[in-house]
Design a protein around this motif. Sequence first.
Motif, PDB file in Angstrom:
ATOM      1  N   MET A 195      57.623  50.188  54.583  1.00 49.18           N
ATOM      2  CA  MET A 195      57.066  51.084  53.399  1.00 49.18           C
ATOM      3  C   MET A 195      57.674  52.321  53.717  1.00 49.18           C
ATOM      4  SD  MET A 195      52.968  50.300  54.113  1.00 49.18           S
ATOM      5  CE  MET A 195      52.349  48.538  54.138  1.00 49.18           C
ATOM      6  N   LEU A 213      61.120  52.333  52.076  1.00 51.63           N
ATOM      7  CA  LEU A 213      60.850  52.174  50.410  1.00 51.63           C
ATOM      8  C   LEU A 213      60.589  53.726  49.998  1.00 51.63           C
ATOM      9  CD1 LEU A 213      58.979  48.862  50.067  1.00 51.63           C
ATOM     10  CD2 LEU A 213      61.246  49.391  49.362  1.00 51.63           C
ATOM     11  N   LEU A 248      63.613  55.899  49.871  1.00 45.73           N
ATOM     12  CA  LEU A 248      64.523  55.326  48.779  1.00 45.73           C
ATOM     13  C   LEU A 248      64.448  55.826  47.535  1.00 45.73           C
ATOM     14  CD1 LEU A 248      66.762  53.197  47.996  1.00 45.73           C
ATOM     15  CD2 LEU A 248      65.128  51.503  47.410  1.00 45.73           C
TER      16      LEU A 248
END
Length: 305
Positions: free
Chosen positions: A193, A196, A199
């Motif tokens: 998580m 992500l 990102l």
Amino acid sequence: MIPFNYILMCLIFGTTFLAIKVGIDAGASPFFSAGVRFFLAGAILFIVMVIQKKARLSLLLRKEMMLTGLGLTFGVFASLYWAEQYVSSGIAAVLSATAPLMIMLLQTGITRQKMSASSWAGCLVGFAGVVILLVPGMTVAFSAIWAAGCVAVLMGQVFYSAGTVYSRRVIRRFSDTSPIALNAAQMLYGGLMLLLLSLFTEQVHMEAMLVPEAVFSLLYLIVFGSMTGHTIFYWLVAKTNPVFPSTWLYISPLIALSLGVVLYGEPLSLLSLAGGVTIITGILLINLKSLRQLAGARSHLVERS
């Protein structure tokens, strides 16, 4: 081995806040470095558990692992790593010590049980400690980003309290699985998580991630902060009881506060020190009953021996 491992655990947990700060100051991207730390630590520990036949790969398909990772890893460390860009490691550590206070308030709200007088006193003292701790930054030279960092650390402890209360149900539900394997699985999810989040919210500069300070910080946090520290914690739970290992919360924040000042030159006002001690006092009052039971159990064991 119990006293040795307990002291080692307190020292490890007390140094992780400074290690995070060193990596971030070196230019490491907060969310990315946190994600790499927990994903790798979780992966290594989980593979070891599978090899030792103490966990199955199917464990990773359970939603409980994802939800625990959301609370115990993602919510806590996304806020902590972001906050340590603007807040000293010592202040972050002391604010993180408010976790037992929030856990108690959450449990009281769920179970509707009445709190003891010492617990109420602990809540008031702990809250007063937070206010005292934040006063130096709420002066004429008020910094909105510093205040936001402090609030972020406190919000992270809200995630931690929810994750802790939920994880206790998970541990009972998966009583036939090693707690170390459960922790590894939630770190995997939490780390994913965080990656992500990185990102979509930050630009990672790999040259900054490869400077010696950032590399040392990451390796230290993976090997010692996530793998060794948490393994010792669960070992102590198995060898003693759930209360005793948790008393690191009274010791490690003060270690972190001292290390930040001595090794990293972080500023420390008398008000900040007083706030830190007041918070720890509040947490002691909240857990007074459990600590008395622990002291009684130890005295009984000494008499028997």
